[in-house]
Enzyme design. Structure first.
Site, PDB file in Angstrom:
ATOM      1  N   ASP A 392       0.692  -1.119  -0.025  1.00 19.45           N
ATOM      2  CA  ASP A 392      -0.186   0.026   0.100  1.00 19.45           C
ATOM      3  C   ASP A 392       0.758   1.105  -0.101  1.00 19.45           C
ATOM      4  O   ASP A 392       2.124   1.286   0.356  1.00 19.45           O
ATOM      5  CB  ASP A 392      -0.881  -0.088   1.140  1.00 19.45           C
ATOM      6  CG  ASP A 392      -1.802   1.075   1.374  1.00 19.45           C
ATOM      7  OD1 ASP A 392      -2.364   1.548   0.221  1.00 19.45           O
ATOM      8  OD2 ASP A 392      -1.945   1.823   2.670  1.00 19.45           O
ATOM      9  N   LYS A 393       0.339   2.369  -0.413  1.00 17.35           N
ATOM     10  CA  LYS A 393       1.146   3.596  -0.184  1.00 17.35           C
ATOM     11  C   LYS A 393       0.717   4.472   0.756  1.00 17.35           C
ATOM     12  O   LYS A 393       1.980   4.673   1.763  1.00 17.35           O
ATOM     13  CB  LYS A 393       0.770   4.488  -1.662  1.00 17.35           C
ATOM     14  CG  LYS A 393       1.816   5.705  -1.542  1.00 17.35           C
ATOM     15  CD  LYS A 393       1.032   6.766  -2.623  1.00 17.35           C
ATOM     16  CE  LYS A 393      -0.293   7.390  -2.393  1.00 17.35           C
ATOM     17  NZ  LYS A 393      -0.205   8.218  -1.116  1.00 17.35           N
TER      18      LYS A 393
END
Length: 1110
Positions: A392-393
């Protein structure tokens, strides 16, 4: 018996009536309880035993135990099998119970959260698990939403409320929800109790951005959409309170529908072991058949004549039937070739490796007081074989913190590289004490009343949709972190945004209150990619202030505009992220970023993390890909064009397809391949193979605008078609689905709650710890487990196959070579601790070199340390050792005599000699196989030898024979045998002959065919890789106006979000001297600022001013 049938009714639409539990109970909707545990007190024993006996080896040993109670075929006592079997079952059950206890604990932590529910005319505190569909609940600011609810009313005007959806889509921008006008006035308990509306809506589903329903109330009906819903996992922000009606609860909420199923995860070594166990079973059957045939022949030719010396039963005179019984007898005797203690030892090793992760102080985050945690004990060696990481970012790579680091005003850059003291903002009593800036010359310019600098910060203080909130101190409630960072910067430099109404904006400019008349807001959207405000200042001048992306603003500059400058907003990465990614790339690990953010935002993070580089020249090709046919055609063209081709120059090729709903973004370079995509049509079954082939050409892949379920689909796509170990890492509830889908799930305990951690296999506080988890703990666990398995199979083949050779000399009578107590204790006492010590503490290189040379990780990815070939080699070594263990003493005893001249003619002396030699040989071999000696290793190896001799002399003593004469028949054998020098000479000769060939091969292999590990141990390893971060040099890559959604301009000018309160006046802060210092900050985004002024009646002074943020 209908009540045994499962309810297979498919819900087509949902009927929910407010404040009517009896009515809603008719539909048997799910309650709000979350359950991730597997057992309870009553089901644990039967379910756990059923699961354990699904393991082939456990079922096999249960069958052996049954066979051993049949006296006609068993020459071993039942306890030789039942003791290790019970030990295995108990240890595994304890481990499973412990794991499930923590799952129960996590479930209770969520289910026992408190929520205010309207029951019988009053608000009552209820646990989340007791909330039911149709209940009306009250939420307060900063609380998590307990279920999917229909917003009825709030403390804000017009039923507005603000929510943060970071756990759903990873976005930290605030979003607006608004209740129906007809319900927005239901603000007191009496009205809410009288509310009896009925909602008819869609059934439970996983679509986070869509909701369709109708509210029926007072003979009217009102349409409902997603803008009226608050979903479980959201957090109420900037809203004092709100009331909502529960529509979906528990496992039927959209968040849980996106979480996927919890599956039992097994390592590749587990799967390989099952295959190898089947091979061993087949080999065992072959040995049993050979020996049974031998028995049949022996009985036919010799056995009948032997009846005079050793009378047998009648059935034994039948050669075929005797061979049949002998087959089963040898199956029992040779069963230790698949030792049940292997599984006990594997579980102990995994538990130990898990504790090493938990105890690692280098993975302990002192800022949050959070230690790394191995939440499962079954996947540790899989950490050493990861090939794909799905990350995920938001909150995983970034800190969700935007920092104003630099700016350029009127051609002058402020904010220098290098470490300097922070600017002192004490002259400004309204400053944000958390704000840091490292160039004092900017303060000097403001104090000198530089008009360009003042106008620059005036623009930042006016052109936004931020809402101020004053309680104990001034707080800004921003739609996006970018806007918050800009307004906070203006605040600290003396232009403080204090208040707003639909018609005015009040600033405190260098201690002086100034009110501007707000004439218009030209709001941000995805087409404009900029925002403007038109204001009238106290002097009557009308000005247009604009900020936006550089590519947008530059095209609109004209002679009447004035470009004020640019800002550099740093989307702050977590500490060590670029270095970690660079190191993992050197380990040949492919990193895919899966984010719900827009493409441009993801690209900027890619540059910040060194996934993308500025030395790539860009070429963009835009193709309309709205249709699946068009999309398929382009993908097939790309696959044909780029698979197997080397681009002749360092060119960045960008392919952008269609709209936000359907886009694919593909980047290729000479040596580094990178891909950015939005998998809409891309995940269609007929396209997924092409998509995967293209993506796997890339070193880095970034997927944009993906839903939580699509994240899991991307992971599943790689799992299904690539024989590679996958790892998913995230910090929010929107990452739970991919965490559960991947082979290994890692949760980060960050800003988005604990949902990801609760669903994960491993958890820690920061992304940078992933490097140590994989390259140190993962590699060590894989290395140790592989060495352990090779040695374990070697020693057990050496131990067991002695019976096979002995069968040719005992008339294939299924007589054992060893004492049955030696057979029972060999694996669980005599040789268990040394091999456990090797599996727990051995290391080929230390942790520093594991991180220094990431390429040492590659053997795990290639499965080199334990595979079918390695299994064959170690079993071949074991077979050779067993051959030497039997025939060297056999040949020696045939010609050797005791010191008194008598012969070594008894079987018991022969058995003790072989058993002693075996224990010594396997102890010496494990000592030679070790790479790293500790005090524990010494204690276990020499201690095990000592324990062997102590037990041997005790069990073959006169005293214990006098107590249990039938169970300990080897009375006095050890004392008489081991007192002979010739016996020790045979033991020494056999040990040397067994060990030396393997030792010679090892030395030759290290000298002639050294591995990377051998080179690094000799300090001749690969040149130390340079992990320094490459600084971005481009000044034209912008992210502003791409990173957030439609603004609040319409809401602000309509006054719907304004509370009825007086506008607080700005104070007159004093001014104090300040220091001038600088610090180096990474320039991630550059923003250029301009503004336009329009003074009535004076055309010459009309200067449109615009701000550009990148």
């Amino acid at each position: 018996m209908a009540f045994w049938r499962r309810n297979t009714h498919i819900e087509k639409e949902r009927h929910v009536k407010a404040n009517a539990r009896d009515y809603n109970d008719k539909f048997s909707y799910a309650d709000n309880r979350i359950k991730t545990s597997k057992y309870n007190i009553f089901t644990f024993l039967p379910i756990n035993l059923f699961e354990q006996f699904q393991r082939v080896a456990n079922a096999y040993f249960l069958v052996l135990l049954i066979l051993q109670v049949i006296p006609e075929i068993s020459s071993l006592s039942w306890f030789t099998t039942i003791v290790p079997l019970v030990l295995v079952l108990v240890i595994t059950a304890v481990k499973d119970a412990t794991d499930d206890y923590f799952r129960h604990k996590s479930d209770q932590q969520v289910n026992n959260r408190q929520s205010q529910v309207l029951i019988r005319g009053s608000l009552q505190n209820e646990k989340w698990m007791n909330v039911r569909v149709g209940d009306i609940i009250r939420l307060e600011n900063n609380q998590f939403v307990a279920a999917d609810i229909l917003l009825l009313c709030s403390s804000e005007p017009y039923g507005l409320c603000y929510i943060e959806t970071a756990e759903l889509d990873g976005e930290t921008n605030l979003k607006v929800r608004q209740a129906l006008t007809v319900t927005s006035d239901l603000k007191d308990i009496t009205k809410l109790m009288d509310f009896d509306g009925e909602v008819i809506c869609e059934p439970p589903n996983n679509k986070l951005d869509k909701f369709t329903g109708t509210l029926y109330w007072r003979d009217n009906k009102y349409p409902l959409d997603n803008e009226k819903m608050l979903l479980r996992g959201c957090v109420l922000r900037n809203t004092e309170w709100c009331f909502g009606m529960v529509i979906f609860a528990g496992l039927q909420t959209k968040l849980m529908q996106n979480c996927g199923r919890t599956t039992f995860k097994r390592t590749s070594i587990d799967k390989l072991m099952n295959t190898l166990v089947l091979w061993i079973f087949a080999f065992l059957i072959c040995m049993g058949v050979i020996l049974a045939i031998g028995n049949t022949i022996w009985v036919s030719w010799i056995g009948r004549n032997f009846q005079v010396f050793l009378p047998g039963e009648e059935f034994q005179s039948n050669a075929v039937f005797s061979g049949f019984l002998t087959f089963w007898s040898y199956i029992i005797i040779l069963n230790t070739v698949v030792p049940i203690s292997l599984y006990v030892s594997v579980e102990v090793l995994r538990l130990g490796h898990s504790y090493f992760i938990n105890w690692d102080q280098k993975m302990f985050c002192r800022q949050t007081n959070t230690a790394a945690e191995a939440r499962t004990t079954t996947l540790n060696e899989e950490l050493g074989q990861v090939e794909f990481i799905f990350s995920d970012k938001t909150g995983t790579l970034t800190q969700n913190i935007m920092v104003f680091s630099k700016c350029s005003i009127n051609g002058q850059t402020y904010g220098f590289r290098g470490h300097h003291a922070c600017v002192d903002f004490s002259f400004n009593p309204l400053c944000d004490k958390a704000f840091k800036f490292y160039d004092g010359s900017l303060i000097e310019a403001i104090k000198l009343e530089d008009l360009a600098v003042q106008e620059f910060f005036r623009l930042l203080a006016l052109c936004h949709t931020v809402m101020p909130e004053e309680k104990r101190h001034l707080v800004y409630l921003a739609q996006s972190p970018d806007e918050g960072a800009l307004v906070t910067a203006a605040r600290n430099f003396g232009f403080v945004f204090r208040a707003r109404t639909p018609e005015t904006i009040t600033l405190c400019e260098m201690g002086r209150a100034v009110t501007y008349q707000l004439l218009a807001i030209l709001d941000f959207n995805n087409v404009r990619k900029r925002m403007s405000v038109i204001v009238r200042n106290p002097q009557g001048q009308i000005k247009l202030y604009c900020k936006g992306a550089d590519t947008i603003i530059f095209d609109r500059l004209d002679p009447s505009s004035e470009l004020l400058g640019a800002t550099a907003i740093e989307d702050k990465l977590q500490e060590g992220v670029p270095e970690t990614i660079a190191c993992l790339n050197l380990a040949d690990i492919k990193i895919w970023v899966l984010t719900g953010d827009k493409l441009e935002t993801a690209m900027n993070i890619g540059y910040s993390c060194n996934m993308l580089r500025d030395d790539m020249n860009e070429y963009a090709l835009v193709i309309n890909g709205h249709s699946l046919v068009r999309y398929s055609t382009v993908l097939r063209y790309l696959a044909f064009s780029f698979v197997g081709i080397i681009i002749p120059s360092s060119v960045l090729l960008v392919f952008y397809f269609g709209s936000d709903a359907c886009r694919f973004y593909f980047v290729v370079t000479t040596w580094l391949y990178c891909c950015l995509l939005t998998p809409a049509h891309a995940l269609e079954p007929q396209l997924e193979h092409i998509l995967l082939d293209l993506a796997c050409l890339c070193k880095t892949v970034i997927c944009c605008r993906v839903t939580p379920l699509q994240k899991a689909q991307v992971v599943e796509l790689v799992k299904r078609h690539k024989r590679a170990v996958t790892l998913a890492i995230g910090d929010g509830a929107n990452d739970v689905s991919m965490i559960k889908t991947a082979h290994i799930g890692v949760g980060i305990s960050g800003q988005e709650g604990m949902q990801a951690v609760l669903a994960s296999d491993y958890s820690f506080a920061q992304f940078r710890y992933l490097q140590r988890l994989l390259l140190v703990h993962g590699r060590w666990s894989y290395f140790r487990m592989c060495n352990f398995l090779c040695y374990f199979f070697y020693k057990n083949f050496a131990f067991t196959l002695v019976h096979f050779w002995y069968g040719f000399f005992c008339g294939f009578s299924a007589q054992t070579v060893y004492d049955q107590w030696f057979i029972t204790l060999f694996n669980i006492v005599y040789t268990s601790l040394p091999v456990l010590a090797m599996g727990l503490f051995d290391q080929d290189v230390n942790d520093q070199n594991s991180l220094r040379y990431p390429s040492l990780y590659k053997p795990g990815q290639q499965n080199l340390l334990f595979n079918k070939r390695q299994f064959f080699l170690c079993t071949l070594q074991g077979m050779g050792t067993s051959f030497l263990l039997f025939f060297i003493p056999y040949g020696a005893f045939s010609v050797m005599v005791k010191e008194d001249g008598s012969h070594f003619s008894d079987q018991q002396t022969f058995a003790v000699t072989i058993a002693t030699t075996l224990v010594i040989v396997v102890s010496v071999q494990i000592g030679l196989d070790k790479h790293y000696w500790t005090a524990v290793n010494h204690l276990f190896i020499w201690g095990s030898l000592t324990v062997y001799f102590a037990i041997l002399f005790a069990m073959q003593s006169n005293g214990i024979f006098g107590i249990f004469p039938s169970n300990f028949p080897f009375v006095g054998t050890a004392r008489n045998c081991l007192s002979e020098k010739s016996v020790w000479l045979v033991i020494l000769l056999t040990t040397v002959v067994c060990v030396v060939p393997g030792l010679v091969v090892s030395f030759l292999r290290v000298d002639l065919f050294p591995t990377l590990t051998d080179k690094s141990r000799k300090k001749e390893g690969p040149q130390e890789q340079n992990l320094r971060r490459v600084r971005r040099t481009s000044s034209r890559r912008s992210a502003y106006a791409f990173s957030h959604q439609q603004g609040y301009g319409e809401l602000i000018t309509s006054g719907k979000n304004m509370k009825m309160s007086t506008v607080s006046s700005a104070g007159s802060p004093g001014r104090t001297p300040h220091s001038s210092t600088w610090i180096e900050n990474m320039l991630k985004r550059k923003n250029e600022v301009s503004c336009t002024s329009d003074e009535s009646g004076n055309r010459a002074k009309q200067t449109p001013k615009q701000q550009v943020r990148a």
